[in-house]
Design a protein around this motif. Sequence first.
Motif, PDB file in Angstrom:
ATOM      1  N   LYS A   1       0.824  -1.205   0.000  1.00  0.00           N
ATOM      2  CA  LYS A   1       0.000   0.000   0.000  1.00  0.00           C
ATOM      3  C   LYS A   1       0.859   1.256   0.000  1.00  0.00           C
ATOM      4  CE  LYS A   1      -0.681   0.282   5.003  1.00  0.00           C
ATOM      5  NZ  LYS A   1      -1.676   0.392   6.070  1.00  0.00           N
TER       6      LYS A   1
ATOM      7  N   TRP B   1      -1.839   6.984   2.279  1.00  0.00           N
ATOM      8  CA  TRP B   1      -3.300   7.052   2.379  1.00  0.00           C
ATOM      9  C   TRP B   1      -3.970   5.705   2.074  1.00  0.00           C
ATOM     10  CZ3 TRP B   1      -1.111  10.933  -0.990  1.00  0.00           C
ATOM     11  CH2 TRP B   1      -0.785  12.111  -0.311  1.00  0.00           C
ATOM     12  N   ASP B   2      -3.217   4.619   2.272  1.00  0.00           N
ATOM     13  CA  ASP B   2      -3.775   3.272   2.134  1.00  0.00           C
ATOM     14  C   ASP B   2      -4.287   3.027   0.714  1.00  0.00           C
ATOM     15  OD1 ASP B   2      -4.274   0.782   3.166  1.00  0.00           O
ATOM     16  OD2 ASP B   2      -6.261   1.290   3.934  1.00  0.00           O
ATOM     17  N   THR B   3      -3.471   3.414  -0.290  1.00  0.00           N
ATOM     18  CA  THR B   3      -3.887   3.295  -1.692  1.00  0.00           C
ATOM     19  C   THR B   3      -3.025   2.273  -2.438  1.00  0.00           C
ATOM     20  OG1 THR B   3      -2.431   5.136  -2.323  1.00  0.00           O
ATOM     21  CG2 THR B   3      -4.729   5.669  -1.800  1.00  0.00           C
ATOM     22  N   TYR B   4      -3.529   1.869  -3.629  1.00  0.00           N
ATOM     23  CA  TYR B   4      -2.840   0.911  -4.482  1.00  0.00           C
ATOM     24  C   TYR B   4      -2.852   1.444  -5.913  1.00  0.00           C
ATOM     25  CZ  TYR B   4      -3.631  -2.127  -0.475  1.00  0.00           C
ATOM     26  OH  TYR B   4      -3.649  -2.655   0.798  1.00  0.00           O
TER      27      TYR B   4
ATOM     28  N   LYS C   1      -8.439   2.857  -3.452  1.00  0.00           N
ATOM     29  CA  LYS C   1      -8.397   2.956  -1.990  1.00  0.00           C
ATOM     30  C   LYS C   1      -9.590   2.217  -1.392  1.00  0.00           C
ATOM     31  CE  LYS C   1      -8.697   6.227   1.881  1.00  0.00           C
ATOM     32  NZ  LYS C   1      -7.671   5.500   2.674  1.00  0.00           N
TER      33      LYS C   1
END
Length: 281
Positions: free
Chosen positions: A83, A86-89, A122
């Motif tokens: 990740k 901001w906890d994104t991919y 996200k």
Amino acid sequence: MKIKSINFTVLLLICFALFTQYTSMAQTITREQFRDSVQKLPYFSIHKDNYFVTGIPTNREINGSSADAKYQVSFKQIITRDKLPWDTYLFLTYTQKAFWNIYEDSFPFRDINFNPSLSLGKPIFNKNEELKGLAVAAFDHESNGRDSISSRSWNRITFSYVTRIFKHTTANFEFWVPFQYKEGNSDILEYTGLGEINIEHELKPDKLYFTLMVRKGLNFEANGTFRPRIYFNPFKKNRSNQYFMLEWYLGQAEGLLNYKESQSMIRIGYVIKTNEFSFFR
């Protein structure tokens, strides 16, 4: 042909009302389970449905020029499964859709649309750390690869949110901000609008599904799209996610070249169905 029998505005309002009323439903996947699932996903996978369908029009004469085949190839490449802030991919997608006049003597391709994108996803969790939805922001480019008066292309920043709205029903709400689209198709938003809603209902797990896509063009006329689909799996085992699909496309902007042309096409064929949002089934 105008789609006067369908009030797209009412459909959009109903879907939005359902969305605001039911998105608070708790999901069964926890934050930790979601992270584990992402780590197990292949880097390269299907993005949208991959299919080959053929059919006939219902709003004009049926002949070798009006009947056709349509196919789509779509895949996704995850750039990183770790990740990001901001906890994104981050991932890349590519979708190619073609309209093929297979019933004419020379088997010409009428139109081919290319749609690459760069996306940032996200997951959204509720206060109980359960998965509530998936939000995606993407840079999309779509064009038909032609030049001169046949050239069609547009760019957009797309925001989407996928969630479960009922026990066996998921919804994908998309909104886009277009730019660099004036040359060759300056009025395309009158037919595509600024977004779409995709609803999928699971009638029988791994066997039977119903989906509906709705768009409304940016005008006071009945321009837009109404596209229901039925997926049926006749096989005892469905390890490859293979189905037969029946589709009715009613509206405009099915392809870029003749986006102003109203279509009413019934098609049937083979599809490898995406399981991109199987978290919510």
